[in-house]
Design a protein around this motif. Structure first.
Motif, PDB file in Angstrom:
ATOM      1  N   SER A  65     -10.901  10.459 -17.704  1.00 26.61           N
ATOM      2  CA  SER A  65     -10.082  10.648 -16.694  1.00 26.61           C
ATOM      3  C   SER A  65      -8.961  11.214 -17.036  1.00 26.61           C
ATOM      4  N   GLY A  66      -8.170  10.728 -17.947  1.00 27.04           N
ATOM      5  CA  GLY A  66      -6.899  11.032 -18.583  1.00 27.04           C
ATOM      6  C   GLY A  66      -6.856  12.357 -19.081  1.00 27.04           C
ATOM      7  N   LYS A  68      -9.128  14.645 -18.715  1.00 26.80           N
ATOM      8  CA  LYS A  68      -9.237  15.864 -17.618  1.00 26.80           C
ATOM      9  C   LYS A  68      -7.896  16.249 -16.729  1.00 26.80           C
ATOM     10  N   ASN A  69      -7.331  15.251 -16.801  1.00 25.07           N
ATOM     11  CA  ASN A  69      -5.886  15.204 -15.771  1.00 25.07           C
ATOM     12  C   ASN A  69      -4.914  15.967 -16.768  1.00 25.07           C
ATOM     13  N   GLY A  70      -5.194  16.105 -18.034  1.00 29.67           N
ATOM     14  CA  GLY A  70      -4.403  16.772 -18.929  1.00 29.67           C
ATOM     15  C   GLY A  70      -3.231  15.814 -19.564  1.00 29.67           C
ATOM     16  N   GLU A  71      -3.353  14.422 -19.289  1.00 26.87           N
ATOM     17  CA  GLU A  71      -2.551  13.507 -20.022  1.00 26.87           C
ATOM     18  C   GLU A  71      -2.229  13.409 -21.421  1.00 26.87           C
ATOM     19  N   ASP A  73      -2.594  16.228 -23.505  1.00 29.10           N
ATOM     20  CA  ASP A  73      -2.489  17.714 -23.937  1.00 29.10           C
ATOM     21  C   ASP A  73      -1.554  17.600 -24.779  1.00 29.10           C
TER      22      ASP A  73
END
Length: 76
Positions: A65-66, A68-71, A73
């Motif tokens: 989830s993180g 996918k949310n770009g956390e 990157d």
């Protein structure tokens, strides 16, 4: 937080290891396998001889989830 038991690495012998199709042919990838409710993660270059990090399904779901949310990157 409740402590949990870990499987011996031998429990992952013969498991169906999977790596991302985006993995590089030079071995820059990790592989995942599931044994019971435990998901193992290992360095593909080390294969069967390498250590297996173990996570619960909830831990992997939180990481995905993180991601996918770009956390994460900023790490690459």
């Amino acid at each position: 937080m409740r402590e949990r038991d870990y499987l011996p690495d031998i429990a992952f012998e013969g498991a169906m290891w999977q790596k991302a199709t985006a993995s590089q042919p030079n071995g820059d990838c990790v592989e995942f396998a599931k044994v019971g409710g435990v998901i193992g993660l290992r360095d593909s270059k080390l294969g069967d001889g390498g250590p297996v990090l173990q996570f619960t399904e909830a831990e992997i779901a939180a990481m995905l989830s993180g991601a996918k949310n770009g956390e994460f990157d900023h790490l690459v």
